[in-house]
Design a protein around this motif. Structure first.
Motif, PDB file in Angstrom:
ATOM      1  N   ALA A  35       0.872  -1.062  -0.023  1.00  0.00           N
ATOM      2  CA  ALA A  35       0.088   0.018  -0.066  1.00  0.00           C
ATOM      3  C   ALA A  35       0.766   1.332  -0.092  1.00  0.00           C
ATOM      4  CB  ALA A  35      -0.907   0.065   1.095  1.00  0.00           C
ATOM      5  N   THR A  36       0.217   2.446  -0.449  1.00  0.00           N
ATOM      6  CA  THR A  36       1.032   3.626  -0.355  1.00  0.00           C
ATOM      7  C   THR A  36       0.331   4.347   0.639  1.00  0.00           C
ATOM      8  OG1 THR A  36      -0.248   4.559  -1.982  1.00  0.00           O
ATOM      9  CG2 THR A  36       1.522   3.591  -2.816  1.00  0.00           C
ATOM     10  N   GLY A  37       0.664   5.622   0.809  1.00  0.00           N
ATOM     11  CA  GLY A  37      -0.091   6.730   1.659  1.00  0.00           C
ATOM     12  C   GLY A  37       1.032   6.690   3.017  1.00  0.00           C
ATOM     13  N   SER A  38       0.625   7.412   4.050  1.00  0.00           N
ATOM     14  CA  SER A  38       1.600   7.971   5.250  1.00  0.00           C
ATOM     15  C   SER A  38       1.671   6.691   5.989  1.00  0.00           C
ATOM     16  CB  SER A  38       0.881   9.152   5.994  1.00  0.00           C
ATOM     17  OG  SER A  38       0.605  10.152   5.115  1.00  0.00           O
ATOM     18  N   THR A  39       0.605   5.968   6.210  1.00  0.00           N
ATOM     19  CA  THR A  39       0.729   4.858   7.298  1.00  0.00           C
ATOM     20  C   THR A  39       1.897   3.935   7.265  1.00  0.00           C
ATOM     21  OG1 THR A  39      -1.833   4.952   7.182  1.00  0.00           O
ATOM     22  CG2 THR A  39      -0.974   3.254   8.571  1.00  0.00           C
ATOM     23  N   PRO A  40       1.908   3.478   5.960  1.00  0.00           N
ATOM     24  CA  PRO A  40       3.052   2.319   5.796  1.00  0.00           C
ATOM     25  C   PRO A  40       4.501   2.928   5.873  1.00  0.00           C
ATOM     26  CG  PRO A  40       2.074   2.278   3.911  1.00  0.00           C
ATOM     27  CD  PRO A  40       1.456   3.391   4.724  1.00  0.00           C
ATOM     28  N   LEU A  66      -1.659  -2.038  -4.444  1.00  0.00           N
ATOM     29  CA  LEU A  66      -2.930  -1.953  -4.435  1.00  0.00           C
ATOM     30  C   LEU A  66      -3.746  -1.022  -5.546  1.00  0.00           C
ATOM     31  CD1 LEU A  66      -3.664  -1.265  -0.682  1.00  0.00           C
ATOM     32  CD2 LEU A  66      -4.522  -3.303  -2.215  1.00  0.00           C
ATOM     33  N   ASP A  67      -2.959   0.411  -5.891  1.00  0.00           N
ATOM     34  CA  ASP A  67      -3.583   1.226  -6.557  1.00  0.00           C
ATOM     35  C   ASP A  67      -2.724   2.407  -7.235  1.00  0.00           C
ATOM     36  OD1 ASP A  67      -3.111   2.127  -4.008  1.00  0.00           O
ATOM     37  OD2 ASP A  67      -5.126   2.123  -3.517  1.00  0.00           O
ATOM     38  N   GLU A  68      -3.385   2.945  -7.813  1.00  0.00           N
ATOM     39  CA  GLU A  68      -2.733   4.091  -8.617  1.00  0.00           C
ATOM     40  C   GLU A  68      -3.671   5.135  -9.064  1.00  0.00           C
ATOM     41  OE1 GLU A  68      -0.346   6.138  -8.961  1.00  0.00           O
ATOM     42  OE2 GLU A  68       1.194   5.272 -10.207  1.00  0.00           O
ATOM     43  N   LEU A 131      -2.385  -3.364   3.983  1.00  0.00           N
ATOM     44  CA  LEU A 131      -3.246  -2.405   3.768  1.00  0.00           C
ATOM     45  C   LEU A 131      -3.192  -1.157   4.881  1.00  0.00           C
ATOM     46  CD1 LEU A 131      -6.079  -4.927   3.938  1.00  0.00           C
ATOM     47  CD2 LEU A 131      -5.516  -3.735   1.702  1.00  0.00           C
ATOM     48  N   GLY A 132      -3.551   0.105   4.227  1.00  0.00           N
ATOM     49  CA  GLY A 132      -3.761   1.043   5.375  1.00  0.00           C
ATOM     50  C   GLY A 132      -5.566   1.231   5.491  1.00  0.00           C
ATOM     51  N   ILE A 133      -6.003   2.289   6.100  1.00  0.00           N
ATOM     52  CA  ILE A 133      -7.627   2.314   5.790  1.00  0.00           C
ATOM     53  C   ILE A 133      -7.663   4.008   5.814  1.00  0.00           C
ATOM     54  CG2 ILE A 133      -7.532   2.446   8.333  1.00  0.00           C
ATOM     55  CD1 ILE A 133     -10.449   1.314   8.093  1.00  0.00           C
ATOM     56  N   GLY A 137     -12.986   4.707   5.875  1.00  0.00           N
ATOM     57  CA  GLY A 137     -13.115   3.323   5.714  1.00  0.00           C
ATOM     58  C   GLY A 137     -12.744   2.493   4.585  1.00  0.00           C
ATOM     59  N   HIS A 138     -12.094   3.186   3.529  1.00  0.00           N
ATOM     60  CA  HIS A 138     -11.819   2.368   2.308  1.00  0.00           C
ATOM     61  C   HIS A 138     -10.478   1.509   2.485  1.00  0.00           C
ATOM     62  CE1 HIS A 138      -9.365   6.094   0.797  1.00  0.00           C
ATOM     63  NE2 HIS A 138      -8.531   5.275   1.241  1.00  0.00           N
ATOM     64  N   ILE A 139     -10.365   0.237   1.703  1.00  0.00           N
ATOM     65  CA  ILE A 139      -9.323  -0.311   1.503  1.00  0.00           C
ATOM     66  C   ILE A 139      -8.863  -0.255   0.020  1.00  0.00           C
ATOM     67  CG2 ILE A 139      -9.136  -1.671   3.700  1.00  0.00           C
ATOM     68  CD1 ILE A 139     -10.406  -3.949   2.090  1.00  0.00           C
ATOM     69  N   GLY A 140      -7.592  -0.159  -0.162  1.00  0.00           N
ATOM     70  CA  GLY A 140      -7.399   0.100  -1.710  1.00  0.00           C
ATOM     71  C   GLY A 140      -8.176   1.580  -1.763  1.00  0.00           C
ATOM     72  N   PHE A 141      -8.641   1.578  -3.000  1.00  0.00           N
ATOM     73  CA  PHE A 141      -9.419   2.796  -3.046  1.00  0.00           C
ATOM     74  C   PHE A 141     -10.876   2.432  -3.240  1.00  0.00           C
ATOM     75  CE2 PHE A 141      -5.759   5.880  -4.668  1.00  0.00           C
ATOM     76  CZ  PHE A 141      -6.180   6.635  -3.532  1.00  0.00           C
ATOM     77  N   SER A 166      -5.200  15.579  -0.699  1.00  0.00           N
ATOM     78  CA  SER A 166      -4.798  16.954  -1.203  1.00  0.00           C
ATOM     79  C   SER A 166      -3.421  17.436  -0.579  1.00  0.00           C
ATOM     80  CB  SER A 166      -5.878  17.752  -1.135  1.00  0.00           C
ATOM     81  OG  SER A 166      -6.050  18.327   0.229  1.00  0.00           O
ATOM     82  N   ARG A 167      -3.052  16.871   0.865  1.00  0.00           N
ATOM     83  CA  ARG A 167      -1.814  17.230   1.424  1.00  0.00           C
ATOM     84  C   ARG A 167      -0.782  17.036   0.835  1.00  0.00           C
ATOM     85  NH1 ARG A 167      -3.415  12.203   3.685  1.00  0.00           N
ATOM     86  NH2 ARG A 167      -1.886  10.996   4.401  1.00  0.00           N
ATOM     87  N   PHE A 168      -0.735  15.932  -0.266  1.00  0.00           N
ATOM     88  CA  PHE A 168       0.492  15.730  -0.963  1.00  0.00           C
ATOM     89  C   PHE A 168       0.639  16.447  -2.275  1.00  0.00           C
ATOM     90  CE2 PHE A 168      -0.754  11.559   1.077  1.00  0.00           C
ATOM     91  CZ  PHE A 168       0.353  11.513   2.152  1.00  0.00           C
ATOM     92  N   LYS A 201      -7.907  10.165  13.619  1.00  0.00           N
ATOM     93  CA  LYS A 201      -8.576  10.379  12.647  1.00  0.00           C
ATOM     94  C   LYS A 201      -9.077   8.883  12.040  1.00  0.00           C
ATOM     95  CE  LYS A 201      -8.952  13.012   8.298  1.00  0.00           C
ATOM     96  NZ  LYS A 201      -8.406  13.622   7.203  1.00  0.00           N
ATOM     97  N   LYS A 202      -8.469   7.822  12.356  1.00  0.00           N
ATOM     98  CA  LYS A 202      -8.682   6.504  11.821  1.00  0.00           C
ATOM     99  C   LYS A 202      -9.624   5.696  12.967  1.00  0.00           C
ATOM    100  CE  LYS A 202      -6.522   7.084   8.130  1.00  0.00           C
ATOM    101  NZ  LYS A 202      -5.373   6.594   7.891  1.00  0.00           N
ATOM    102  N   ALA A 203      -9.881   6.396  14.081  1.00  0.00           N
ATOM    103  CA  ALA A 203     -10.621   5.871  15.299  1.00  0.00           C
ATOM    104  C   ALA A 203     -11.924   5.318  14.788  1.00  0.00           C
ATOM    105  CB  ALA A 203     -10.613   6.665  16.572  1.00  0.00           C
TER     106      ALA A 203
HETATM  107  C1  F6R Z   1      -2.905   3.559  -0.645  1.00  0.00           C
HETATM  108  C2  F6R Z   1      -4.193   2.948  -0.290  1.00  0.00           C
HETATM  109  C3  F6R Z   1      -5.208   3.559   0.415  1.00  0.00           C
HETATM  110  C4  F6R Z   1      -4.645   4.072   1.972  1.00  0.00           C
HETATM  111  C5  F6R Z   1      -5.630   4.753   2.744  1.00  0.00           C
HETATM  112  C6  F6R Z   1      -4.910   5.473   3.817  1.00  0.00           C
HETATM  113  O1  F6R Z   1      -2.379   2.591  -1.496  1.00  0.00           O
HETATM  114  O2  F6R Z   1      -4.795   1.871  -0.901  1.00  0.00           O
HETATM  115  O3  F6R Z   1      -6.311   2.782   0.913  1.00  0.00           O
HETATM  116  O4  F6R Z   1      -4.064   2.997   2.617  1.00  0.00           O
HETATM  117  O5  F6R Z   1      -6.146   5.804   2.058  1.00  0.00           O
HETATM  118  O6  F6R Z   1      -4.049   6.608   3.617  1.00  0.00           O
HETATM  119  P1  F6R Z   1      -3.078   7.156   4.708  1.00  0.00           P
HETATM  120  O7  F6R Z   1      -1.992   5.988   5.080  1.00  0.00           O
HETATM  121  O8  F6R Z   1      -2.043   8.272   3.693  1.00  0.00           O
HETATM  122  O9  F6R Z   1      -3.767   7.680   5.602  1.00  0.00           O
END
Ligand code: F6R
Length: 257
Positions: A35-40, A66-68, A131-133, A137-141, A166-168, A201-203
């Motif tokens: 997965a991408t995003g800040s979490t991993p 997972l996604d692009e 996975l992140g979330i 509540g989405h996984i992937g997109f 949009s923070r990125f 924010k994920k609680a």
């Molecule tokens: C990214 C992905 C998304 C992120 C989710 C959390 O590849 O599949 O589901 O895991 O949007 O994003 P962050 O980690 O930036 O809070």
């Protein structure tokens, strides 16, 4: 579902990296979903450290992201292709031929999505999917309302996801409106799913993922039906869970035989 509650982000990241390391030790040609995003990011840093210290060899590992974002070429600095190389692949001994990140610039997306699914099958299926979330509540997109049986496809992002991401980007208008993502059904076929979440924010989404009803409104909740799902959260992301004491007890007293 195994729920592991860690003190903070660093502890969450270390635990996740150890699980991935152990899986690669058991199966050097592991098929690893990423997965991408800040979490991993912290987990990837820890995996790089393990590689540098000789604890890990990625030479036979195969990865599938997972996604692009749709419309961003691989060399765009906000593409997930760029992100994965910057945060992980450029720093480990992965074979570039073993790396798969969906293309955001395919000519025929329907055909491309089927090809991506076929590649996963050809590789023998995903062994371990990170996975992140999303805050929705989405996984992937796989945004709220997506079928829990969905396959890899072209999807429209929610306004919430566009705002979150949009923070990125320089401005919100620059965030792509569409993405290609593995479906919930595709993710559910991974032999093990490892979901990470940190921060307040994920609680809310984590509380539905773990304890709420299974609903397409929170696609991560499908993981309740997964035979081998591990959820690692920090204290803030766990703050709305009701059965924290049991999760801690079950983790401390987990069977080791
Ligand atoms: C990214 C992905 C998304 C992120 C989710 C959390 O590849 O599949 O589901 O895991 O949007 O994003 P962050 O980690 O930036 O809070």
């Amino acid at each position: 579902m195994q729920v592991i509650i860690k003190e903070n982000y660093d502890e969450m990241s270390k635990e996740a990296a150890q699980i991935i390391r152990d899986a690669i030790h058991l199966k050097p040609n592991l098929v690893l979903g990423l997965a991408t995003g800040s979490t991993p990011v912290g987990t990837y840093k820890e995996l790089i450290r393990m590689y540098e210290e000789g604890e890990l060899d990625f030479s036979k590992v195969v990865t599938f992201n997972l996604d692009e974002y749709v419309g961003l070429p691989p060399n765009h600095d906000q593409s997930y292709h760029y992100f994965m190389h910057d945060k992980l692949f450029n720093h480990i001994n992965i074979n570039p031929a073993n790396v798969h990140v969906p293309s955001g610039i395919a000519k025929d997306f329907a055909k491309y999505c089927q090809w991506y699914e076929d590649e996963i099958k050809k590789a023998g299926g995903i062994d371990l999917q990170v996975l992140g979330i999303g805050s929705d509540g989405h996984i992937g997109f796989n945004e709220p309302g997506t079928s829990l049986a969905s396959r890899t496809s072209l999807v429209t992002l929610t306004e919430e996801t566009i705002r979150d991401n949009s923070r990125f980007f320089e401005k919100e208008e620059d965030v792509p409106r569409f993405a290609i993502t593995m479906g919930v059904g595709t993710i559910m076929e991974a032999k093990c799913c490892l979901l990470l979440a940190n921060g307040e924010k994920k609680a809310d989404p984590v509380s539905v993922l773990v304890e709420g009803p299974i609903t397409s409104q929170v696609t991560a909740s499908a993981l309740q039906m997964h035979p081998n799902a591990i959820v690692i959260v920090d204290k803030a992301a766990a703050s709305k869970l009701k059965r924290v004491d049991y999760y801690k007890w079950a983790y401390e007293n987990r069977p080791r035989f």
